[in-house]
Design an enzyme around this catalytic site. Sequence first.
Site, PDB file in Angstrom:
ATOM      1  N   LYS A   1       3.393  25.686  19.814  1.00  0.00           N
ATOM      2  CA  LYS A   1       3.238  26.139  18.430  1.00  0.00           C
ATOM      3  C   LYS A   1       2.625  27.542  18.374  1.00  0.00           C
ATOM      4  O   LYS A   1       3.031  28.369  17.546  1.00  0.00           O
ATOM      5  CB  LYS A   1       2.387  25.138  17.657  1.00  0.00           C
ATOM      6  CG  LYS A   1       3.085  23.774  17.522  1.00  0.00           C
ATOM      7  CD  LYS A   1       2.125  22.683  17.127  1.00  0.00           C
ATOM      8  CE  LYS A   1       2.824  21.350  16.925  1.00  0.00           C
ATOM      9  NZ  LYS A   1       1.891  20.225  16.814  1.00  0.00           N
TER      10      LYS A   1
ATOM     11  N   VAL B   1       5.712  23.761  13.424  1.00  0.00           N
ATOM     12  CA  VAL B   1       4.316  24.217  13.505  1.00  0.00           C
ATOM     13  C   VAL B   1       3.538  23.616  12.347  1.00  0.00           C
ATOM     14  O   VAL B   1       3.896  23.803  11.184  1.00  0.00           O
ATOM     15  CB  VAL B   1       4.217  25.759  13.479  1.00  0.00           C
ATOM     16  CG1 VAL B   1       2.756  26.205  13.458  1.00  0.00           C
ATOM     17  CG2 VAL B   1       4.932  26.361  14.683  1.00  0.00           C
TER      18      VAL B   1
ATOM     19  N   ASP C   1       1.503  20.971  23.649  1.00  0.00           N
ATOM     20  CA  ASP C   1       2.123  20.970  22.320  1.00  0.00           C
ATOM     21  C   ASP C   1       1.569  22.124  21.474  1.00  0.00           C
ATOM     22  O   ASP C   1       2.329  22.870  20.846  1.00  0.00           O
ATOM     23  CB  ASP C   1       1.848  19.614  21.642  1.00  0.00           C
ATOM     24  CG  ASP C   1       2.401  19.556  20.235  1.00  0.00           C
ATOM     25  OD1 ASP C   1       3.618  19.420  20.078  1.00  0.00           O
ATOM     26  OD2 ASP C   1       1.603  19.678  19.283  1.00  0.00           O
TER      27      ASP C   1
ATOM     28  N   GLY D   1       3.258  20.558  11.326  1.00  0.00           N
ATOM     29  CA  GLY D   1       3.828  19.381  10.661  1.00  0.00           C
ATOM     30  C   GLY D   1       4.195  19.654   9.221  1.00  0.00           C
ATOM     31  O   GLY D   1       5.045  20.485   8.921  1.00  0.00           O
TER      32      GLY D   1
END
Length: 401
Positions: free
Chosen positions: A199, A126, A195, A128
């Site tokens: 997250k 989550v 994506d 990066g």
Amino acid sequence: MKIAIAGYGVVGRGAHELLLKNHAAIAARLGEELTVKYVLDPKDLTGTPGEGLKAAGIGEVLADPEIGLLVEAIGGVGAAYDYVRAALESGRSVVTPNKQLIAEKGAELLALAKEKDAALLFEPAVAGGTPVLWPIAHCLAANELDLAAGILNGTTNYILTKMVAEGADFAATLADAQRLGYAEADPTADIEGIDACRKACILADLLFGRHTDPEKVFAQGITKITAGDVAAADQAGFVVKLIGQARKMPDGKVLCLVTPALIGKGHPLAAVNDVFNAVMVHGNGVGEVMFYGRGAGDLPTGSAVLGDVIEAVRTGCRYDPMMSWTDCGSDHLADRRDYAIDALCRVKEPFAGLAARFPGAACIWERDGETAALVHGVPEGELEDYLAGRAVSPYIRVFAR
Ligand code: HSE
């Protein structure tokens, strides 16, 4: 500690490069050497830091008693799932940036990690390189948390920023994001909100302790946003961002969703641009907290991977009960259509028609047979039904808080 990296793409290689770059400092902090002994990837590793480390298969890696931890950076739920299960079964710890794996199979894998008393950490899944999950689970553990929301996908934020600031072309900007290593292997997952949905689900899992099935979560991406929407938002004092949220509603249900949203120009999320992500969390002790940083890319995500590896090693590669949840069904999930929202609507009718149906609506413009307006406090289901067949483009909710 010797580790193996499965999947030597942007993130796996990025983590390895960062480890080599900061090897001495990491060893000093950890009190022991941290070394990559194997790389598992079918591609040719010649000329990469992984050259000479290629393993024949997961069997070779797990048969080696020197290996204490597997970094899984393959992605998806195929081989990645098999490798993570096998590593945990063998008592090894796992660190993974794999959003899909944790969102879909996290509860099951965490149960296995608990049984084996092995670490399963996934901070890079989550936002990066931005620390979000560990601080939520640990630093905010004294709070009742009722909200985690924000910009969870670097690729779409990069595209939106370039399109708004520079009038850049969608396809060209997406190609840029791919070149920079921000986008997923199939960028549909980025631009359609899939994506970000994974997250948001992981945030909901962690906040509320229950598995949130991504299949049951509404996710809308950025592909339908037009220049007209951005202009109407701008005129009304907002910017458009792709927002993922996990929110405890007043009735106790959990609303988890991903949609484009209007952010007031003075709101901190409005200033989050390019590949940056930001997550706002609200707790009943701390109030609002915001985490901000790079949401994608090799070294930033590698930083989060290595942070987890260091944390796992430091704590003896034990299961962390603070970073976990269980699967007990989906009856905690709210239906977004049941709750009132404020939203930007663009319709093919005079403002008077919209205002008659939704009193309190505020006109942004009436031109060329189109009305742009903000409606207030309207149950989303009612709004959606009314706009079917009338809308110029999909309504965009106003982000609350
Ligand atoms: N494709 C993802 C993004 C990578 O753009 O945010 C990081 O999860």
